[in-house]
Design an enzyme around this catalytic site. Structure first.
Site, PDB file in Angstrom:
ATOM      1  N   GLU A 147       0.841  -1.194   0.000  1.00  0.00           N
ATOM      2  CA  GLU A 147       0.000   0.000   0.000  1.00  0.00           C
ATOM      3  C   GLU A 147       0.877   1.245   0.000  1.00  0.00           C
ATOM      4  OE1 GLU A 147      -3.494  -2.135   2.727  1.00  0.00           O
ATOM      5  OE2 GLU A 147      -2.661  -0.188   3.329  1.00  0.00           O
ATOM      6  N   GLY A 152       1.320   3.407   2.200  1.00  0.00           N
ATOM      7  CA  GLY A 152       1.986   3.551   3.496  1.00  0.00           C
ATOM      8  C   GLY A 152       2.376   2.247   4.130  1.00  0.00           C
ATOM      9  N   GLU A 207       9.014  -7.919  -2.652  1.00  0.00           N
ATOM     10  CA  GLU A 207       8.957  -9.136  -1.833  1.00  0.00           C
ATOM     11  C   GLU A 207       9.903  -9.049  -0.633  1.00  0.00           C
ATOM     12  OE1 GLU A 207       8.635 -12.980  -3.750  1.00  0.00           O
ATOM     13  OE2 GLU A 207       8.136 -11.982  -5.640  1.00  0.00           O
TER      14      GLU A 207
END
Length: 388
Positions: A131, A133, A366
């Site tokens: 996201e 944030g 990742e």
């Protein structure tokens, strides 16, 4: 040069995969549009049976078998494809990230509806965790799943840096179902792209593969869309990432190997200072360093994958080490290859120009390199305390 004692069957399969990538997949990749999902390429991966290797239950070229199954087989698959066609490797990996939670945690109906076409390359999958944030700190997710009756929720918020967005056919979405609960309050949902209230925009990124942002405006999901149990979605995310982290390292090793091969050919042929570039000690020693680091990374990647397949307890740490070493190594090797090639490697369309743009992102996605170091250190200190 073999890696992690590859057997003759695995070596032959690697050769087959490199040939498939160069002859069948690269032409499709070259016809694709940067930043867009290349559906003919995804379909070809399905037709060749290569997507089966993401889930370890197929009968195609990447299906189960002593040489091709499990995380070790996935690493060999990703490294081999990356050596010849990074676009094909990336398309394959993104299918795996998006669809693996469905294979592992989905219901029979979800697997029939979405996993079957995803494995065939007819449906494009995406893994929607990050996201604006909450990138490296995945437990800080803010996308809200508010109860809407006893068996449904409404998703409200944003996702960002989502590979294959906004063109995927379905998304594995992680949303917060319990406030102030950290990782324990996250739930995983399977969200079809045509669900009302879901929209997205593409992002123009350095890496040429498709990445976008998603907006959820009261998107309705029900218990039929759950992947796993409510408030247990973080486990779904981490299981998927642990499965794929060693193979991110394999992707990096494949790019490093391609850069090394190109450098060997270039320096052996290029005339300079009354001889060949390879005659210069500074050049030959740099090439030796590139080869040594690439092989060390390869060995760690395959060791981590083998540990995953054996179900060893320290998989998270070993996967983090493999991803960290391999991605940092690939960055070094590709950069060194560009330096040894000189200006020609900076020309748009050159293999190394392409690899230079591709190699940067794996150090972030990742789990950034800093996150991997944190995982490694936390595990080491926990082990030391237990031995204490």
């Amino acid at each position: 040069m073999t890696a992690f004692s590859l057997n003759p069957e695995q070596i032959a399969w690697r050769t087959e995969l490199r040939a498939l990538a160069a002859e069948r997949l690269r032409p499709l990749a070259e016809k694709g549009e940067p930043g867009r999902v290349n559906r003919p390429l995804v379909a070809a991966l399905g037709e060749l049976g290569l997507l089966d290797g993401l889930f370890g239950t197929g009968e195609g070229p990447a299906g189960d078998g002593p040489a091709r199954g499990g995380a070790l087989g996935l690493c060999l698959l990703r490294e081999s494809l990356a050596h010849a066609c990074t676009e094909a490797e990336t398309a394959l990996a993104l299918q795996g990230l998006g669809a693996h939670p469905v294979a592992e945690y989905g219901s029979a109906a979800q697997r029939e509806r979405w996993l079957t076409p995803a494995r065939a390359g007819r449906a494009v999958a995406a893994f929607a965790l990050s996201e604006p944030g909450a990138g490296s700190d995945a437990a800080a997710l803010a996308l809200r799943a508010s109860r809407d009756g006893t068996s449904s929720w409404r998703l409200t918020g944003e996702k960002c840096w989502i590979s294959n967005a906004p063109e995927a056919d379905f998304y594995t979405v992680f949303a917060r179902t319990t406030l102030d609960a950290g990782a324990r309050g996250v739930t995983a949902f399977l969200v079809p792209a045509d669900r009302a209230g879901l929209s997205g925009t593409p992002l123009d990124m350095l890496s040429p593969h498709p990445i976008g942002a998603l907006a959820f405006d009261g998107v309705r999901v029900t218990t039929d869309d759950l992947l796993g149990e409510p408030d247990r979605g973080f486990r779904v995310a981490m299981t998927t990432l642990n499965r794929f982290r060693p193979s991110v390292g394999a992707f990096a090793v494949g790019m490093a190997s391609a850069a090394l091969d190109a450098t060997l050919a270039h320096t052996a042929q290029r005339d300079a200072f009354g001889g060949k570039l390879s005659d210069l000690q500074a050049v030959s020693h740099q090439v030796a360093e590139m080869a040594m680091r690439t092989e060390a990374a390869r060995l760690m990647v395959y060791a981590a994958a083998a540990a995953y397949d054996r179900g060893e307890p320290d998989v998270a740490r070993r996967a983090a080490m493999a991803k960290l070493l391999a991605t940092e190594t690939a960055q070094f090797v590709v950069d060194a290859a560009v330096q040894l090639h000189g200006a020609c490697a900076l020309r748009r369309g050159h293999l190394l120009e392409h690899l230079y743009r591709e190699v940067r992102a794996p150090r972030i996605y990742e789990g950034a390199s800093e996150v991997q170091r944190g995982i490694i250190a936390k595990d080491l200190y926990a082990g030391a305390a237990a031995d204490g």
